[in-house]
Design a protein around this motif. Structure first.
Motif, PDB file in Angstrom:
ATOM      1  N   LEU A 203       2.205  -5.250   8.965  1.00  0.00           N
ATOM      2  CA  LEU A 203       1.304  -4.153   8.626  1.00  0.00           C
ATOM      3  C   LEU A 203      -0.031  -4.680   8.120  1.00  0.00           C
ATOM      4  N   PHE A 204       0.000  -5.757   7.329  1.00  0.00           N
ATOM      5  CA  PHE A 204      -1.241  -6.372   6.871  1.00  0.00           C
ATOM      6  C   PHE A 204      -2.083  -6.799   8.068  1.00  0.00           C
ATOM      7  N   VAL A 205      -1.429  -7.443   9.035  1.00  0.00           N
ATOM      8  CA  VAL A 205      -2.151  -7.930  10.214  1.00  0.00           C
ATOM      9  C   VAL A 205      -2.720  -6.775  11.025  1.00  0.00           C
ATOM     10  N   LYS A 206      -1.928  -5.747  11.267  1.00  0.00           N
ATOM     11  CA  LYS A 206      -2.362  -4.637  12.121  1.00  0.00           C
ATOM     12  C   LYS A 206      -3.444  -3.781  11.472  1.00  0.00           C
ATOM     13  N   THR A 207      -3.475  -3.732  10.151  1.00  0.00           N
ATOM     14  CA  THR A 207      -4.476  -2.904   9.457  1.00  0.00           C
ATOM     15  C   THR A 207      -5.647  -3.718   8.930  1.00  0.00           C
ATOM     16  N   GLY A 208      -5.561  -5.039   9.045  1.00  0.00           N
ATOM     17  CA  GLY A 208      -6.642  -5.879   8.542  1.00  0.00           C
ATOM     18  C   GLY A 208      -6.725  -5.893   7.033  1.00  0.00           C
ATOM     19  N   THR A 209      -5.609  -5.650   6.352  1.00  0.00           N
ATOM     20  CA  THR A 209      -5.579  -5.651   4.892  1.00  0.00           C
ATOM     21  C   THR A 209      -4.851  -6.900   4.403  1.00  0.00           C
ATOM     22  N   SER A 210      -4.949  -7.158   3.091  1.00  0.00           N
ATOM     23  CA  SER A 210      -4.330  -8.376   2.556  1.00  0.00           C
ATOM     24  C   SER A 210      -3.530  -8.126   1.286  1.00  0.00           C
ATOM     25  N   SER A 211      -3.416  -6.873   0.861  1.00  0.00           N
ATOM     26  CA  SER A 211      -2.618  -6.557  -0.322  1.00  0.00           C
ATOM     27  C   SER A 211      -2.012  -5.173  -0.154  1.00  0.00           C
ATOM     28  N   ARG A 212      -1.020  -4.863  -0.969  1.00  0.00           N
ATOM     29  CA  ARG A 212      -0.368  -3.560  -0.874  1.00  0.00           C
ATOM     30  C   ARG A 212      -1.340  -2.448  -1.250  1.00  0.00           C
ATOM     31  N   THR A 213      -2.199  -2.707  -2.236  1.00  0.00           N
ATOM     32  CA  THR A 213      -3.171  -1.684  -2.627  1.00  0.00           C
ATOM     33  C   THR A 213      -4.130  -1.383  -1.485  1.00  0.00           C
ATOM     34  N   GLU A 214      -4.629  -2.433  -0.824  1.00  0.00           N
ATOM     35  CA  GLU A 214      -5.516  -2.223   0.320  1.00  0.00           C
ATOM     36  C   GLU A 214      -4.792  -1.491   1.450  1.00  0.00           C
ATOM     37  N   LEU A 215      -3.531  -1.835   1.653  1.00  0.00           N
ATOM     38  CA  LEU A 215      -2.747  -1.192   2.709  1.00  0.00           C
ATOM     39  C   LEU A 215      -2.588   0.301   2.416  1.00  0.00           C
ATOM     40  N   VAL A 216      -2.300   0.646   1.163  1.00  0.00           N
ATOM     41  CA  VAL A 216      -2.157   2.060   0.785  1.00  0.00           C
ATOM     42  C   VAL A 216      -3.478   2.796   0.995  1.00  0.00           C
ATOM     43  N   ARG A 217      -4.562   2.191   0.549  1.00  0.00           N
ATOM     44  CA  ARG A 217      -5.875   2.821   0.735  1.00  0.00           C
ATOM     45  C   ARG A 217      -6.149   3.075   2.221  1.00  0.00           C
ATOM     46  N   PHE A 218      -5.893   2.061   3.034  1.00  0.00           N
ATOM     47  CA  PHE A 218      -6.126   2.183   4.473  1.00  0.00           C
ATOM     48  C   PHE A 218      -5.302   3.324   5.060  1.00  0.00           C
ATOM     49  N   ALA A 219      -4.015   3.376   4.683  1.00  0.00           N
ATOM     50  CA  ALA A 219      -3.127   4.405   5.225  1.00  0.00           C
ATOM     51  C   ALA A 219      -3.588   5.801   4.825  1.00  0.00           C
ATOM     52  N   LEU A 220      -4.007   5.982   3.584  1.00  0.00           N
ATOM     53  CA  LEU A 220      -4.436   7.298   3.120  1.00  0.00           C
ATOM     54  C   LEU A 220      -5.778   7.695   3.760  1.00  0.00           C
ATOM     55  N   GLU A 221      -6.685   6.752   3.859  1.00  0.00           N
ATOM     56  CA  GLU A 221      -7.998   7.057   4.412  1.00  0.00           C
ATOM     57  C   GLU A 221      -7.933   7.417   5.893  1.00  0.00           C
ATOM     58  N   HIS A 222      -6.959   6.874   6.590  1.00  0.00           N
ATOM     59  CA  HIS A 222      -6.884   7.084   8.052  1.00  0.00           C
ATOM     60  C   HIS A 222      -5.740   8.012   8.457  1.00  0.00           C
ATOM     61  N   GLY A 223      -5.226   8.757   7.491  1.00  0.00           N
ATOM     62  CA  GLY A 223      -4.228   9.756   7.824  1.00  0.00           C
ATOM     63  C   GLY A 223      -2.920   9.198   8.344  1.00  0.00           C
ATOM     64  N   LEU A 224      -2.574   7.978   7.908  1.00  0.00           N
ATOM     65  CA  LEU A 224      -1.331   7.366   8.372  1.00  0.00           C
ATOM     66  C   LEU A 224      -0.154   7.672   7.457  1.00  0.00           C
TER      67      LEU A 224
END
Length: 226
Positions: A203-224
C-alpha cells in the motif's frame, strides 16, 4: 507462531540434512534447489528468514540477495549466507553485499539455529519499535478526519483516484484507516502479522506514502476509505 524459513542450496544432501535439523528444532522449512526457484516462491510467500548458498548455477547468492533487497515487501527479511567460501575476504564480501549473517561450511547446526533465533529476536524487537502508539495514531486519524471534513475534502467532487488494489489490500487499507495495528488486522482477517506487513508495504508503494499517517491521509483525501 512457528517461524518460516526458506533454504536455498543446490546440493541435495545439504538441503535434506539442514532442513531436517531445522525442522527438528521447531522451524517450518521450505527448501529449493536454486535462486530462481526461490524467487518464484517469494512471489507468494514471505518467510521469516532466508538461508542461501552463494555458489549456485545461473544466479549466485549475491545476485539473489540483491534481487531480494530491491523488493520492498522482502527487503526486511534477514538473509544468512551458508557457504563453503569461508575466507575472511569472502565474509567481508558477504557482509558488504548485505547479508545479516555468514556461516561457512562445514558448520555446527546448533550455531545456525542460534543465529536464526537471534535474527528473529532482532526482527521482533524492530517491529515492536516500529509499531506506532495506538492512542497517538487514533488521535492523528481523528484529527485528519476532522481537518478533511472542514476542508470539504473527505468526499471530493473529482472522481476518486483509481488504484489497482487487490481485495485483501483494500480490506487492510480500511482497517489501517480505522487505526488498527498489524496484529489486530491479522486477527480480524485471519492471517499472519507477516502477511499484513507485506500488504501495508504494498500500500505504501502504490500510494507513494511512507508512513501509516500519510497512508490514512491519502486514503481519506482520495475517497478510498469511509
Amino acid at each position: 507462531m512457528t517461524a518460516k524459513l526458506l533454504l536455498v542450496d543446490d546440493e541435495p544432501g545439504v538441503r535434506e540434512a539442514v532442513s531436517a535439523y531445522l525442522e527438528d528444532s521447531g522451524f517450518e522449512v521450505t527448501a529449493v534447489a536454486n535462486a530462481q526457484a526461490a524467487l518464484e516462491y517469494l512471489e507468494t510467500h514471505v518467510p521469516d528468514v532466508i538461508i542461501t548458498d552463494i555458489m549456485m548455477p545461473q544466479m549466485d547468492g549475491y545476485a539473489f540477495l540483491e534481487t531480494v533487497r530491491q523488493q520492498p515487501h522482502l527487503s526486511h527479511i534477514p538473509v544468512i549466507f551458508l557457504t563453503a567460501r569461508g575466507m575472511t575476504r569472502d565474509r567481508i564480501q558477504g557482509y558488504d553485499a548485505g547479508c545479516d549473517a555468514y556461516l561457512a561450511k562445514p558448520f555446527d547446526p546448533d550455531e545456525l539455529v542460534a543465529i536464526i533465533k537471534n535474527l528473529l529476536r532482532r526482527q521482533a524487537a524492530a517491529r515492536d519499535e516500529a509499531e506506532p502508539n495506538l492512542a497517538e495514531l487514533a488521535q492523528q486519524i481523528a484529527e485528519l478526519r476532522a481537518m478533511l471534513v472542514q476542508q470539504g475534502k473527505r468526499h471530493p467532487t473529482a472522481p476518486p483516484i483509481q488504484l489497482d488494489l487487490t481485495p485483501r489490500e483494500a480490506s487492510v487499507l480500511q482497517l489501517v484507516v480505522k487505526g488498527l495495528m498489524n496484529k489486530e488486522i491479522a486477527s480480524q482477517l485471519n492471517t499472519s502479522v507477516r502477511n499484513i506487513e507485506k500488504y501495508v508495504s504494498r500500500l505504501f508503494v502504490k500510494t507513494g506514502t511512507s508512513s501509516r499517517t500519510e497512508l490514512v491521509r491519502f486514503a481519506l483525501e482520495h475517497g478510498l476509505a469511509d
